[in-house]
Motif scaffolding. Structure first.
Motif, PDB file in Angstrom:
ATOM      1  N   UNK A   1       5.825 -10.777  -2.186  1.00 20.57           N
ATOM      2  CA  UNK A   1       4.995 -10.762  -3.394  1.00 20.57           C
ATOM      3  C   UNK A   1       4.208  -9.479  -3.601  1.00 20.57           C
ATOM      4  N   UNK A   2       3.372  -9.083  -2.647  1.00 18.70           N
ATOM      5  CA  UNK A   2       2.538  -7.884  -2.854  1.00 18.70           C
ATOM      6  C   UNK A   2       3.383  -6.633  -3.097  1.00 18.70           C
ATOM      7  N   UNK A   3       4.535  -6.554  -2.452  1.00 20.28           N
ATOM      8  CA  UNK A   3       5.414  -5.394  -2.606  1.00 20.28           C
ATOM      9  C   UNK A   3       6.077  -5.405  -3.987  1.00 20.28           C
ATOM     10  N   UNK A   4       6.576  -6.566  -4.388  1.00 22.31           N
ATOM     11  CA  UNK A   4       7.218  -6.687  -5.704  1.00 22.31           C
ATOM     12  C   UNK A   4       6.270  -6.291  -6.832  1.00 22.31           C
ATOM     13  N   UNK A   5       5.006  -6.718  -6.698  1.00 23.57           N
ATOM     14  CA  UNK A   5       4.036  -6.490  -7.781  1.00 23.57           C
ATOM     15  C   UNK A   5       3.838  -5.012  -8.093  1.00 23.57           C
ATOM     16  N   UNK A   6       3.965  -4.161  -7.094  1.00 29.81           N
ATOM     17  CA  UNK A   6       3.739  -2.723  -7.328  1.00 29.81           C
ATOM     18  C   UNK A   6       4.840  -2.164  -8.245  1.00 29.81           C
ATOM     19  N   UNK A   7       6.086  -2.483  -7.929  1.00 30.56           N
ATOM     20  CA  UNK A   7       7.197  -2.006  -8.762  1.00 30.56           C
ATOM     21  C   UNK A   7       7.114  -2.573 -10.167  1.00 30.56           C
ATOM     22  N   UNK A   8       6.745  -3.862 -10.254  1.00 30.82           N
ATOM     23  CA  UNK A   8       6.671  -4.526 -11.567  1.00 30.82           C
ATOM     24  C   UNK A   8       5.555  -3.904 -12.414  1.00 30.82           C
ATOM     25  N   UNK A   9       4.387  -3.698 -11.797  1.00 28.99           N
ATOM     26  CA  UNK A   9       3.262  -3.117 -12.553  1.00 28.99           C
ATOM     27  C   UNK A   9       3.609  -1.705 -13.033  1.00 28.99           C
ATOM     28  N   UNK A  10       4.270  -0.951 -12.160  1.00 27.64           N
ATOM     29  CA  UNK A  10       4.669   0.417 -12.516  1.00 27.64           C
ATOM     30  C   UNK A  10       5.676   0.387 -13.678  1.00 27.64           C
ATOM     31  N   UNK A  11       6.677  -0.504 -13.547  1.00 31.98           N
ATOM     32  CA  UNK A  11       7.731  -0.597 -14.576  1.00 31.98           C
ATOM     33  C   UNK A  11       7.159  -1.036 -15.919  1.00 31.98           C
ATOM     34  N   UNK A  12       6.277  -2.015 -15.877  1.00 32.35           N
ATOM     35  CA  UNK A  12       5.670  -2.499 -17.132  1.00 32.35           C
ATOM     36  C   UNK A  12       4.882  -1.390 -17.814  1.00 32.35           C
ATOM     37  N   UNK A  13       4.178  -0.623 -17.006  1.00 28.97           N
ATOM     38  CA  UNK A  13       3.359   0.451 -17.573  1.00 28.97           C
ATOM     39  C   UNK A  13       4.222   1.501 -18.275  1.00 28.97           C
TER      40      UNK A  13
ATOM     41  N   UNK B   1       0.830  -1.210   0.000  1.00 30.70           N
ATOM     42  CA  UNK B   1       0.000   0.000   0.000  1.00 30.70           C
ATOM     43  C   UNK B   1       0.864   1.260   0.000  1.00 30.70           C
ATOM     44  N   UNK B   2       1.943   1.234   0.783  1.00 27.79           N
ATOM     45  CA  UNK B   2       2.858   2.388   0.831  1.00 27.79           C
ATOM     46  C   UNK B   2       3.580   2.579  -0.503  1.00 27.79           C
ATOM     47  N   UNK B   3       3.970   1.459  -1.127  1.00 24.67           N
ATOM     48  CA  UNK B   3       4.616   1.576  -2.445  1.00 24.67           C
ATOM     49  C   UNK B   3       3.682   2.272  -3.434  1.00 24.67           C
TER      50      UNK B   3
ATOM     51  N   UNK C   1       8.381   9.188  -6.030  1.00 21.65           N
ATOM     52  CA  UNK C   1       9.799   8.798  -5.992  1.00 21.65           C
ATOM     53  C   UNK C   1      10.367   8.787  -7.417  1.00 21.65           C
ATOM     54  N   UNK C   2       9.576   8.275  -8.350  1.00 20.44           N
ATOM     55  CA  UNK C   2       9.945   8.218  -9.773  1.00 20.44           C
ATOM     56  C   UNK C   2      10.185   9.628 -10.316  1.00 20.44           C
ATOM     57  N   UNK C   3       9.250  10.527 -10.046  1.00 21.35           N
ATOM     58  CA  UNK C   3       9.378  11.912 -10.539  1.00 21.35           C
ATOM     59  C   UNK C   3      10.608  12.599  -9.959  1.00 21.35           C
TER      60      UNK C   3
ATOM     61  N   UNK D   1       8.496  -5.651 -21.622  1.00 19.68           N
ATOM     62  CA  UNK D   1       7.545  -5.659 -20.509  1.00 19.68           C
ATOM     63  C   UNK D   1       6.678  -6.906 -20.543  1.00 19.68           C
ATOM     64  N   UNK D   2       6.559  -7.512 -21.748  1.00 23.55           N
ATOM     65  CA  UNK D   2       5.700  -8.701 -21.887  1.00 23.55           C
ATOM     66  C   UNK D   2       6.304  -9.908 -21.167  1.00 23.55           C
ATOM     67  N   UNK D   3       7.631  -9.920 -21.020  1.00 25.48           N
ATOM     68  CA  UNK D   3       8.248 -11.148 -20.476  1.00 25.48           C
ATOM     69  C   UNK D   3       8.686 -11.026 -19.014  1.00 25.48           C
ATOM     70  N   UNK D   4       8.372  -9.928 -18.356  1.00 23.11           N
ATOM     71  CA  UNK D   4       8.782  -9.788 -16.944  1.00 23.11           C
ATOM     72  C   UNK D   4       7.672 -10.303 -16.017  1.00 23.11           C
ATOM     73  N   UNK D   5       8.051 -11.268 -15.166  1.00 23.94           N
ATOM     74  CA  UNK D   5       7.100 -11.849 -14.214  1.00 23.94           C
ATOM     75  C   UNK D   5       7.649 -11.764 -12.806  1.00 23.94           C
TER      76      UNK D   5
END
Ligand code: KG4
Ligand code: ZN
Length: 352
Positions: free
Chosen positions: A91-103, A53-55, A62-64, A341-345
């Motif tokens: 898992x839940x923490x990793x998913x936030x960075x991954x979803x952001x990066x993929x986007x 949730x904090x991520x 942080x990105x900006x 981005x299609x191949x990152x899991x």
């Protein structure tokens, strides 16, 4: 190459921008880390869903800031590669960075690499200005010590990692955290134990407490720290039974005795592996590599044995995205295929 790194595997939201032209030519343009430590401290450890949730709350900001600090004004034009931690971690923490990066990779049509967090910790040594990457350094024996991992890893070349030993139960950082809790020193425990142990060392008091060194003589390169933590628990219980007050002095001595036992095992096993594998370089990394007693013992033995050694600069011992950008760059240099981005899991249990 201008590389953007993203790290959200645990309780730090981190984004960095690096200008990299080969492993010996690394410029950090920005290194932004937003820590959630205070939030998790009241629970005595990191709560995965709370971390996620904090991520979500922090990552865009942080990105900006990372882009602004690095002087990036046109993402599409200036960024060449994105690297995101895809494991191991929560898992839940990793998913936030991954979803952001993929986007952002999809929107800007950029190559994206999923990076192993632990390899990132190893490569944080390349950020040490005293470490000369261009010398013949391989093979390197790495002692990787963090809150979740205690691993001995042989590195024969860039991207060639072989795990030769690991903990059978608790990671050493976890043991520091648990012992700190027993001593009521708060979370995270590593820095607090380290400080208390230093107080004992400068006090010139004679040590009267000795803890076991689990698996120090075992024939393999594995570790175990859960028995050591239990020994501390029993010691505190016995002292209390004898009506000894666990005051500052006693706390300092227990912290020192625990730290010494843990570091003895780490050093003994590392340098036993150095001899067996015939390496001439040793490296330390991970959150626990901030520990000054571990650093000084590591340096002392490496010097005695005339080995080339390195540990990361203190600002890069903990979780950060600079090491993730660098690790992603090195992986991409070796194999630029499938960097999409299609191949990152996500893989929460990813190993070396
Ligand atoms: O690498 P890291 O930041 O996160 C993980 O990937 O786990 O490592 C965090 C761990 C925690 O267990 C923390 O207590 C420990 O590193 N740590 C230390 C010190 N500073 C951080 N342990 C011992 N001495 C320190 N000075
Ligand atoms: Zn870490």
């Amino acid at each position: 190459m201008i590389v953007l790194g993203i790290e959200t595997s645990c309780d730090e939201t981190a984004v960095s921008v690096l200008d990299i032209n080969g492993p010996e030519n690394i410029k950090v343009l920005s290194n932004i880390v937003s820590s959630q430590i205070k939030l998790h401290a009241e629970f005595g450890g990191v709560v995965p869903n709370l971390a996620a949730r904090e991520h979500v709350k922090n990552i865009a900001q942080v990105f900006e800031t990372a882009l602004k600090t690095a002087g990036i004004t046109d993402f599409k034009k200036e960024i060449d590669l994105i690297s995101v931690t895809h494991g191991p971690g929560l898992g839940p923490a990793l998913l936030i960075g991954i979803a952001f990066a993929k986007t952002i990779a999809m929107i800007h049509d950029k190559p994206l690499i999923g990076t192993n967090h632990m390899r990132g910790h190893v490569y944080s040594n390349w950020l040490n200005p005293d470490f000369k990457a261009h010398e013949t350094i391989f093979p390197i024996l790495n002692l990787v010590v963090s809150g979740g991992h205690t691993e001995l890893v042989l590195m024969n070349d860039y991207e060639d990692f072989k795990l030769i030993g690991e903990t059978m139960d608790d990671a050493v950082g976890e043991a520091f955290d648990k012992v700190a809790r027993l001593l009521e020193l708060g979370y995270p425990g590593g820095p607090a134990i380290s400080k208390r142990a230093e107080h004992f060392l400068v006090s010139s008091l004679q040590p009267s407490i000795e803890f076991p060194r689990p698996m120090i003589h075992s024939k393999d390169y594995n570790f175990s720290f859960s028995g050591l933590k239990t020994a501390v628990l029993y010691k505190i219980r016995d002292l209390k039974k004898e009506s000894v007050e666990i005051n500052n002095e006693v706390t300092n001595e227990i912290a020192h005795a625990f730290q010494k036992a843990a570091v003895d095992v780490l050093i003994k096993k590392t340098f036993k592996a150095v001899a067996e594998y015939g390496v001439s370089s040793v490296m330390l990394s991970g959150g626990v590599s901030a520990n000054s007693f571990l650093r000084s013992e590591f340096q002392r033995v490496a010097n005695e044995q005339r080995l080339q050694y390195s540990y990361p600069p203190l600002i890069y011992t903990g979780d950060n995205a600079t090491m993730i950008a660098l690790a992603g760059y090195l992986a991409y240099s070796k194999n630029p295929n499938n960097a999409s981005w299609k191949s990152v899991d996500m893989n929460a249990n990813l190993s070396f």
